[in-house]
Design a protein around this motif. Structure first.
Motif, PDB file in Angstrom:
ATOM      1  N   ILE A 419       0.871  -1.192   0.000  1.00  0.00           N
ATOM      2  CA  ILE A 419       0.000   0.000   0.000  1.00  0.00           C
ATOM      3  C   ILE A 419       0.904   1.237   0.000  1.00  0.00           C
ATOM      4  O   ILE A 419       1.688   1.441   0.920  1.00  0.00           O
ATOM      5  CB  ILE A 419      -0.954   0.017   1.212  1.00  0.00           C
ATOM      6  CG1 ILE A 419      -1.818  -1.260   1.216  1.00  0.00           C
ATOM      7  CG2 ILE A 419      -1.831   1.265   1.185  1.00  0.00           C
ATOM      8  CD1 ILE A 419      -2.784  -1.373   2.383  1.00  0.00           C
ATOM      9  N   GLU A 420       0.816   2.017  -1.044  1.00  0.00           N
ATOM     10  CA  GLU A 420       1.624   3.236  -1.179  1.00  0.00           C
ATOM     11  C   GLU A 420       0.694   4.429  -0.989  1.00  0.00           C
ATOM     12  O   GLU A 420      -0.430   4.412  -1.473  1.00  0.00           O
ATOM     13  CB  GLU A 420       2.224   3.325  -2.601  1.00  0.00           C
ATOM     14  CG  GLU A 420       2.967   2.100  -3.055  1.00  0.00           C
ATOM     15  CD  GLU A 420       4.387   2.030  -2.494  1.00  0.00           C
ATOM     16  OE1 GLU A 420       4.759   2.927  -1.709  1.00  0.00           O
ATOM     17  OE2 GLU A 420       5.091   1.069  -2.839  1.00  0.00           O
ATOM     18  N   THR A 421       1.178   5.453  -0.297  1.00  0.00           N
ATOM     19  CA  THR A 421       0.318   6.635  -0.148  1.00  0.00           C
ATOM     20  C   THR A 421       0.925   7.831  -0.866  1.00  0.00           C
ATOM     21  O   THR A 421       2.143   7.977  -0.949  1.00  0.00           O
ATOM     22  CB  THR A 421       0.074   6.994   1.342  1.00  0.00           C
ATOM     23  OG1 THR A 421       1.317   7.039   2.005  1.00  0.00           O
ATOM     24  CG2 THR A 421      -0.834   5.986   2.017  1.00  0.00           C
ATOM     25  N   ASN A 442      -6.133  16.227  -0.465  1.00  0.00           N
ATOM     26  CA  ASN A 442      -6.421  14.959   0.205  1.00  0.00           C
ATOM     27  C   ASN A 442      -5.184  14.084   0.082  1.00  0.00           C
ATOM     28  O   ASN A 442      -4.141  14.517  -0.410  1.00  0.00           O
ATOM     29  CB  ASN A 442      -7.684  14.288  -0.345  1.00  0.00           C
ATOM     30  CG  ASN A 442      -7.521  13.711  -1.734  1.00  0.00           C
ATOM     31  OD1 ASN A 442      -6.448  13.749  -2.328  1.00  0.00           O
ATOM     32  ND2 ASN A 442      -8.590  13.155  -2.260  1.00  0.00           N
ATOM     33  N   SER A 443      -5.275  12.847   0.553  1.00  0.00           N
ATOM     34  CA  SER A 443      -4.208  11.890   0.288  1.00  0.00           C
ATOM     35  C   SER A 443      -4.871  10.692  -0.374  1.00  0.00           C
ATOM     36  O   SER A 443      -6.103  10.613  -0.438  1.00  0.00           O
ATOM     37  CB  SER A 443      -3.501  11.475   1.580  1.00  0.00           C
ATOM     38  OG  SER A 443      -4.361  10.670   2.348  1.00  0.00           O
ATOM     39  N   ARG A 444      -4.078   9.806  -0.903  1.00  0.00           N
ATOM     40  CA  ARG A 444      -4.672   8.623  -1.539  1.00  0.00           C
ATOM     41  C   ARG A 444      -3.745   7.435  -1.433  1.00  0.00           C
ATOM     42  O   ARG A 444      -2.543   7.581  -1.194  1.00  0.00           O
ATOM     43  CB  ARG A 444      -5.040   8.918  -2.992  1.00  0.00           C
ATOM     44  CG  ARG A 444      -3.907   9.254  -3.899  1.00  0.00           C
ATOM     45  CD  ARG A 444      -4.428   9.986  -5.122  1.00  0.00           C
ATOM     46  NE  ARG A 444      -5.163  11.191  -4.745  1.00  0.00           N
ATOM     47  CZ  ARG A 444      -5.842  11.960  -5.586  1.00  0.00           C
ATOM     48  NH1 ARG A 444      -5.874  11.668  -6.855  1.00  0.00           N
ATOM     49  NH2 ARG A 444      -6.485  13.029  -5.175  1.00  0.00           N
ATOM     50  N   ALA A 445      -4.324   6.258  -1.592  1.00  0.00           N
ATOM     51  CA  ALA A 445      -3.545   5.028  -1.505  1.00  0.00           C
ATOM     52  C   ALA A 445      -3.622   4.279  -2.825  1.00  0.00           C
ATOM     53  O   ALA A 445      -4.684   4.196  -3.443  1.00  0.00           O
ATOM     54  CB  ALA A 445      -4.085   4.148  -0.383  1.00  0.00           C
ATOM     55  N   VAL A 446      -2.465   3.773  -3.230  1.00  0.00           N
ATOM     56  CA  VAL A 446      -2.423   2.828  -4.347  1.00  0.00           C
ATOM     57  C   VAL A 446      -2.236   1.450  -3.711  1.00  0.00           C
ATOM     58  O   VAL A 446      -1.253   1.225  -2.998  1.00  0.00           O
ATOM     59  CB  VAL A 446      -1.255   3.151  -5.300  1.00  0.00           C
ATOM     60  CG1 VAL A 446      -1.074   2.025  -6.315  1.00  0.00           C
ATOM     61  CG2 VAL A 446      -1.501   4.472  -6.005  1.00  0.00           C
ATOM     62  N   ILE A 447      -3.209   0.589  -3.923  1.00  0.00           N
ATOM     63  CA  ILE A 447      -3.158  -0.737  -3.312  1.00  0.00           C
ATOM     64  C   ILE A 447      -2.833  -1.756  -4.403  1.00  0.00           C
ATOM     65  O   ILE A 447      -3.604  -1.923  -5.359  1.00  0.00           O
ATOM     66  CB  ILE A 447      -4.513  -1.073  -2.637  1.00  0.00           C
ATOM     67  CG1 ILE A 447      -4.822  -0.002  -1.581  1.00  0.00           C
ATOM     68  CG2 ILE A 447      -4.474  -2.475  -2.028  1.00  0.00           C
ATOM     69  CD1 ILE A 447      -6.160  -0.195  -0.891  1.00  0.00           C
ATOM     70  N   ASP A 448      -1.682  -2.383  -4.258  1.00  0.00           N
ATOM     71  CA  ASP A 448      -1.277  -3.390  -5.237  1.00  0.00           C
ATOM     72  C   ASP A 448      -1.872  -4.727  -4.791  1.00  0.00           C
ATOM     73  O   ASP A 448      -1.389  -5.351  -3.839  1.00  0.00           O
ATOM     74  CB  ASP A 448       0.254  -3.434  -5.294  1.00  0.00           C
ATOM     75  CG  ASP A 448       0.766  -4.424  -6.330  1.00  0.00           C
ATOM     76  OD1 ASP A 448      -0.035  -5.231  -6.832  1.00  0.00           O
ATOM     77  OD2 ASP A 448       1.981  -4.390  -6.616  1.00  0.00           O
ATOM     78  N   ALA A 449      -2.934  -5.135  -5.463  1.00  0.00           N
ATOM     79  CA  ALA A 449      -3.616  -6.394  -5.111  1.00  0.00           C
ATOM     80  C   ALA A 449      -3.370  -7.441  -6.188  1.00  0.00           C
ATOM     81  O   ALA A 449      -4.194  -8.333  -6.412  1.00  0.00           O
ATOM     82  CB  ALA A 449      -5.106  -6.141  -4.914  1.00  0.00           C
ATOM     83  N   CYS A 450      -2.221  -7.310  -6.851  1.00  0.00           N
ATOM     84  CA  CYS A 450      -1.830  -8.321  -7.842  1.00  0.00           C
ATOM     85  C   CYS A 450      -0.986  -9.391  -7.152  1.00  0.00           C
ATOM     86  O   CYS A 450      -0.329  -9.127  -6.145  1.00  0.00           O
ATOM     87  CB  CYS A 450      -0.995  -7.676  -8.944  1.00  0.00           C
ATOM     88  SG  CYS A 450      -1.926  -6.525  -9.967  1.00  0.00           S
ATOM     89  N   ARG A 451      -0.953 -10.583  -7.740  1.00  0.00           N
ATOM     90  CA  ARG A 451      -0.017 -11.595  -7.229  1.00  0.00           C
ATOM     91  C   ARG A 451       1.392 -11.006  -7.289  1.00  0.00           C
ATOM     92  O   ARG A 451       1.751 -10.350  -8.285  1.00  0.00           O
ATOM     93  CB  ARG A 451      -0.046 -12.836  -8.125  1.00  0.00           C
ATOM     94  CG  ARG A 451      -1.345 -13.607  -8.129  1.00  0.00           C
ATOM     95  CD  ARG A 451      -1.175 -14.804  -9.070  1.00  0.00           C
ATOM     96  NE  ARG A 451      -2.406 -15.565  -9.203  1.00  0.00           N
ATOM     97  CZ  ARG A 451      -3.381 -15.291 -10.066  1.00  0.00           C
ATOM     98  NH1 ARG A 451      -3.278 -14.261 -10.881  1.00  0.00           N
ATOM     99  NH2 ARG A 451      -4.450 -16.053 -10.127  1.00  0.00           N
ATOM    100  N   PRO A 452       2.210 -11.252  -6.229  1.00  0.00           N
ATOM    101  CA  PRO A 452       3.568 -10.693  -6.269  1.00  0.00           C
ATOM    102  C   PRO A 452       4.298 -11.154  -7.535  1.00  0.00           C
ATOM    103  O   PRO A 452       4.228 -12.326  -7.904  1.00  0.00           O
ATOM    104  CB  PRO A 452       4.231 -11.277  -5.014  1.00  0.00           C
ATOM    105  CG  PRO A 452       3.099 -11.705  -4.135  1.00  0.00           C
ATOM    106  CD  PRO A 452       1.948 -12.037  -5.024  1.00  0.00           C
ATOM    107  N   TRP A 453       4.974 -10.200  -8.184  1.00  0.00           N
ATOM    108  CA  TRP A 453       5.645 -10.491  -9.455  1.00  0.00           C
ATOM    109  C   TRP A 453       6.603 -11.679  -9.312  1.00  0.00           C
ATOM    110  O   TRP A 453       6.651 -12.562 -10.160  1.00  0.00           O
ATOM    111  CB  TRP A 453       6.394  -9.248  -9.933  1.00  0.00           C
ATOM    112  CG  TRP A 453       7.245  -9.498 -11.122  1.00  0.00           C
ATOM    113  CD1 TRP A 453       8.608  -9.597 -11.159  1.00  0.00           C
ATOM    114  CD2 TRP A 453       6.786  -9.727 -12.463  1.00  0.00           C
ATOM    115  NE1 TRP A 453       9.034  -9.862 -12.441  1.00  0.00           N
ATOM    116  CE2 TRP A 453       7.931  -9.947 -13.258  1.00  0.00           C
ATOM    117  CE3 TRP A 453       5.529  -9.765 -13.062  1.00  0.00           C
ATOM    118  CZ2 TRP A 453       7.859 -10.200 -14.622  1.00  0.00           C
ATOM    119  CZ3 TRP A 453       5.451 -10.017 -14.428  1.00  0.00           C
ATOM    120  CH2 TRP A 453       6.605 -10.232 -15.190  1.00  0.00           C
TER     121      TRP A 453
END
Ligand SMILES: Cc1cc2nc3c(=O)[nH]c(=O)nc-3n(C[C@H](O)[C@H](O)[C@H](O)COP(=O)(O)O)c2cc1C
Length: 485
Positions: A419-421, A442-453
């Motif tokens: 989770i990156e903000t 505001n702030s925001r989150a990028v949520i990486d919900a992919c299988r780990p590379w």
């Protein structure tokens, strides 16, 4: 009348929607909270019909209000001329690349000025104006007043170039029906026009349509590039120009087939207290403020006019589905245009009002691809305003299913790692989290919900039947399983 190609105004639109069985009549509701509550209960249903309110308490039969005009795929596809048999995914696919084409083609469809039109069946001057002669709802219990403009299109011009703009900016009835405040947020094209007119002339001309083919609400309520007239853009969608009559007072155009329209001049010091209003965030988060107010100099209306209502509120609300589809197609196009490979789908979820929660499905091609997709989506001009979460999922996850997206987060996201903000990003005055008087970051989150590379080849297999076997069993036991998927 009976085909998508024949829709020129709200009556044509209604005739086709009725033919498709998409409209329900509601008789005898009260403008005071009841129309709003019936509409809300309807938005919360699966596949809600459009509601046409008639026989409204205190009003003559025939004075009507329409809500949920574009709250499902069938009616939105119909409104955009894309077809009436598309599901969410097919609608986004059909829409992809269209907004860019419509904008590029808009100048080929200049409006056609006609001497008169149905909107001029009744014309009232300043001494006779009472906007409350129409059944204007009090949409939500704690609204600061009655809003005649929700599904409206407010027309302004650039005083330098003459280019017309239409924006859906809410309008609250003021001064016992003689005036209406127009809530144009800073940064919108209409606000720039008004500022420029004030600087040059000390007043700004405005017309507004309050009932029309819902296509005009789509184009007014969606971010069409600055410098492109939304009426020409609507012409490009329809494949023929929009007919307009010239306002008697300002000379600005009014759609000839509009149900109700108003006209007048905004002046710098002329403000009334506006709000609070149930916002698209699901809260009365904007509060009450003095807002520019139009002393209405002309009201135009058809016999038995229909007000086009589009009240926001806790989602799903009136236009959250329309916004989700439009945003999803525009963001998917923008991601592909900026060169991101492997984009399989985008969905701007209604739960976030079509802005705050984006799911982006990708076919992972390289280390860092998932994060790149997330960062880009979070900052694209088509998506950046008031985004809060971007969830990037693998191509086997349906980005339109909230349940599948949350399942992917629960099983493929390591919260400490994935989770990156981003901070100090583009927020909104109506964000319920904004502290009073603080700038709208505001702030925001990028949520990486992919299988780990690094584990793509070894990640545990999903425990579900093979799609071919599923199809086979559904066909074999249709009565139990509801027929083909
Ligand atoms: C039903 C509806 C109501 C809206 N209400 C407002 C509003 O009150 N104020 C505002 O600034 N934007 C509002 N918006 C968003 C603007 O209409 C949208 O950002 C649009 O692109 C503005 O036009 P512009 O880009 O030409 O300025 C609303 C949108 C919809 C669909």
């Amino acid at each position: 009348m009976g085909s998508l190609d024949d829709i020129d105004d709200l009556r044509d639109w209604l005739a086709l929607a009725e033919k498709l069985g998409e409209v329900r009549a509601v008789e005898g509701a009260h403008w005071d909270k009841e129309i709003g509550a019936v509409s809300q209960a309807n938005y919360q249903r699966h596949d809600p019909p459009a509601l046409l309110f008639d026989d409204i308490v205190g009003h003559r039969r025939g004075q009507r209000v329409l809500t949920a005009s574009m709250s499902n795929a069938r009616r939105l596809g119909m409104t955009l001329g894309l077809g009436t048999d598309l599901d969410d995914k097919a609608l986004v696919e059909a829409l992809r690349s269209k907004p860019g084409e419509w904008a590029a083609n808009a100048s080929r469809y200049p409006v056609r000025e006609v001497a008169t039109g149905p909107v001029a069946q009744n014309v009232l001057g300043p001494d006779d104006i009472d906007l409350l002669q129409f059944p204007v709802p009090l949409w939500h219990e704690a609204d600061g007043g009655r809003y005649i403009g929700t599904g409206c299109a407010v027309f302004t011009t650039d005083p330098g170039t003459g280019v017309l703009n239409a924006g859906a900016y809410r309008m609250q009835v003021q001064n016992d029906g003689r005036a209406a405040s127009i809530n144009i947020e800073a940064g919108k094209h209409g606000a720039a026009h008004v500022r420029e007119w004030f600087a040059r002339e000390g007043r700004a001309p405005v017309t507004a349509s309050l009932g029309h083919d819902p296509l005009l609400l789509v184009v007014a309520g969606t971010e069409v590039p600055a410098g492109t007239s939304e009426l020409e853009y609507a012409g490009a969608v329809r494949g023929r120009p929009v007919d307009v009559v010239k306002g008697e007072v300002t000379g600005l155009p009014i759609p000839a087939g509009a149900e109700i329209a108003v006209e007048g001049w905004l002046r710098p010091g002329r403000r009334e207290q506006e709000g609070p209003f149930g916002e698209w965030t699901g809260y009365y988060s904007g509060g009450a403020e003095p807002v520019l107010t139009l002393d209405v100099e002309r009201v135009y209306f058809r016999d038995d006019p229909i007000l086009l209502g589009a009240p926001p509120g806790k989602p799903p609300h009136d236009y959250s589905y329309m916004r989700s589809v439009m945003k999803s197609a525009m963001i998917q196009d923008a991601l592909i245009r900026c060169g991101l490979p492997g984009v399989e789908g985008v969905w701007a979820h209604e739960a976030g009002g079509g802005r705050q929660l984006l799911a982006v499905a990708i076919d992972q091609r390289y280390a860092g691809h998932a994060r790149q997709a997330g960062y880009l989506a979070a900052q694209l001009p088509a998506a950046a305003y008031m985004n809060k979460f971007v969830v990037v999922v693998d191509a086997d996850v349906n980005p339109r299913s909230l349940s599948d997206v949350v399942w992917a987060m629960c099983t493929r996201t390591d919260p400490a790692e994935d989770i990156e903000t981003l901070r100090k990003t583009w927020g909104s005055r109506v964000d319920p989290l904004r502290e009073r008087d603080a700038p709208p970051f505001n702030s925001r989150a990028v949520i990486d919900a992919c299988r780990p590379w690094s584990r793509l080849g070894s990640f545990p297999r999903v425990a579900e039947a093979d799609p071919a076997l599923l199809d086979q069993v559904v066909k074999r036991w249709p009565d139990v399983l509801g027929g083909p998927r």
